[in-house]
Design a protein around this motif. Sequence first.
Motif, PDB file in Angstrom:
ATOM      1  N   PRO A  97      52.748  23.398  45.541  1.00 47.12           N
ATOM      2  CA  PRO A  97      51.790  24.065  44.808  1.00 47.12           C
ATOM      3  C   PRO A  97      52.297  23.811  43.366  1.00 47.12           C
ATOM      4  N   ALA A  98      51.199  23.599  42.624  1.00 46.76           N
ATOM      5  CA  ALA A  98      51.503  23.294  41.076  1.00 46.76           C
ATOM      6  C   ALA A  98      52.114  24.639  40.413  1.00 46.76           C
ATOM      7  N   LEU A 109      48.157  34.211  43.393  1.00 44.41           N
ATOM      8  CA  LEU A 109      47.576  33.060  43.409  1.00 44.41           C
ATOM      9  C   LEU A 109      48.551  31.724  43.976  1.00 44.41           C
ATOM     10  N   ALA A 110      47.990  30.805  44.642  1.00 44.22           N
ATOM     11  CA  ALA A 110      48.520  29.518  44.832  1.00 44.22           C
ATOM     12  C   ALA A 110      47.668  28.692  43.996  1.00 44.22           C
ATOM     13  N   ILE A 111      48.215  27.980  43.050  1.00 44.68           N
ATOM     14  CA  ILE A 111      47.539  26.952  42.112  1.00 44.68           C
ATOM     15  C   ILE A 111      47.849  25.501  42.608  1.00 44.68           C
ATOM     16  N   VAL A 112      46.889  24.834  43.377  1.00 41.84           N
ATOM     17  CA  VAL A 112      47.274  23.674  43.713  1.00 41.84           C
ATOM     18  C   VAL A 112      46.606  22.417  43.489  1.00 41.84           C
ATOM     19  N   HIS A 113      47.468  21.504  43.312  1.00 44.32           N
ATOM     20  CA  HIS A 113      46.789  19.938  42.721  1.00 44.32           C
ATOM     21  C   HIS A 113      45.823  19.634  44.056  1.00 44.32           C
ATOM     22  N   GLU A 124      45.369  20.097  53.055  1.00 46.64           N
ATOM     23  CA  GLU A 124      44.536  21.537  52.665  1.00 46.64           C
ATOM     24  C   GLU A 124      44.619  22.483  53.882  1.00 46.64           C
ATOM     25  N   GLN A 125      44.881  22.212  55.157  1.00 50.56           N
ATOM     26  CA  GLN A 125      44.986  23.092  56.302  1.00 50.56           C
ATOM     27  C   GLN A 125      46.216  23.773  56.025  1.00 50.56           C
ATOM     28  N   PRO A 140      42.025  25.894  42.838  1.00 49.99           N
ATOM     29  CA  PRO A 140      42.346  24.684  42.524  1.00 49.99           C
ATOM     30  C   PRO A 140      42.915  24.638  40.968  1.00 49.99           C
ATOM     31  N   LEU A 141      43.817  23.596  40.573  1.00 48.46           N
ATOM     32  CA  LEU A 141      44.542  23.369  39.338  1.00 48.46           C
ATOM     33  C   LEU A 141      43.357  23.047  38.506  1.00 48.46           C
ATOM     34  N   GLN A 142      43.090  23.706  37.498  1.00 45.36           N
ATOM     35  CA  GLN A 142      42.564  23.656  36.250  1.00 45.36           C
ATOM     36  C   GLN A 142      42.716  23.243  34.986  1.00 45.36           C
TER      37      GLN A 142
END
Length: 236
Positions: A97-98, A109-113, A124-125, A140-142
Amino acid sequence: MRYRSAAGRETVQEPDMLRGVALEERSPLTEPRAYRGRISIVTAWFCATNGRRVWCNSAIQMDAAMLLDFDPDIECFQSGVAELRWEEGGRSGAVRPAFFARTRGGQRLAIVHPPTARTAVAEEQVVREAAKAAGWHIRPLQVPQGVLRSSLRCVAHFRAAEFAPDSDARKALLKKFATPQPLQAGAAASGLGLQATGHAWHLLWMGELTCDWTKPLLPTSLVWASSTKSARQVDR
């Protein structure tokens, strides 16, 4: 899942063993290195939120770090602190995760690419399953774009504590900007001298002053005192 313990040792655990673990406070597994032929840049974002250096693999990730740092709901975040490995149907891979972050309300939070097309379903799974086991919320990464990105970059130059006004200067600036004023002219008219403009930019970063974030932020832009810290929330 691979991550570092509080003592800094590399550790492997199942995700359910990480429930309550403050990954956002842990050291990165590795620090990105520059090398000949590398396309993306290697840089670090100094985080005003918690005073830590956040390593970024690209300008895009650094812009995302800037937006997280600006978000008043984020209390702490760090990049590259954990890696999820997966295997499926003879294929295998890893997801890093990013960022991992914690909100002021204690939510992790896990903020993901965005997943790569070739392994999107598997990635994703594995992230969903790990998040459920560890008690993370996936975000999601913003990345700020266009006018907002340019404006935040300007304000971010003044995020450090050295630009923070003392109590009297803060009150004077908020009083001056009680009605909309051009940023530079209003600061100059506050009577606080040469430091006033830097103080005003810092208050914009902190959300105590605000502006129309849909327009380019210039020294001539209208700025005013915000009624609540929620003014620091901007459309992304």
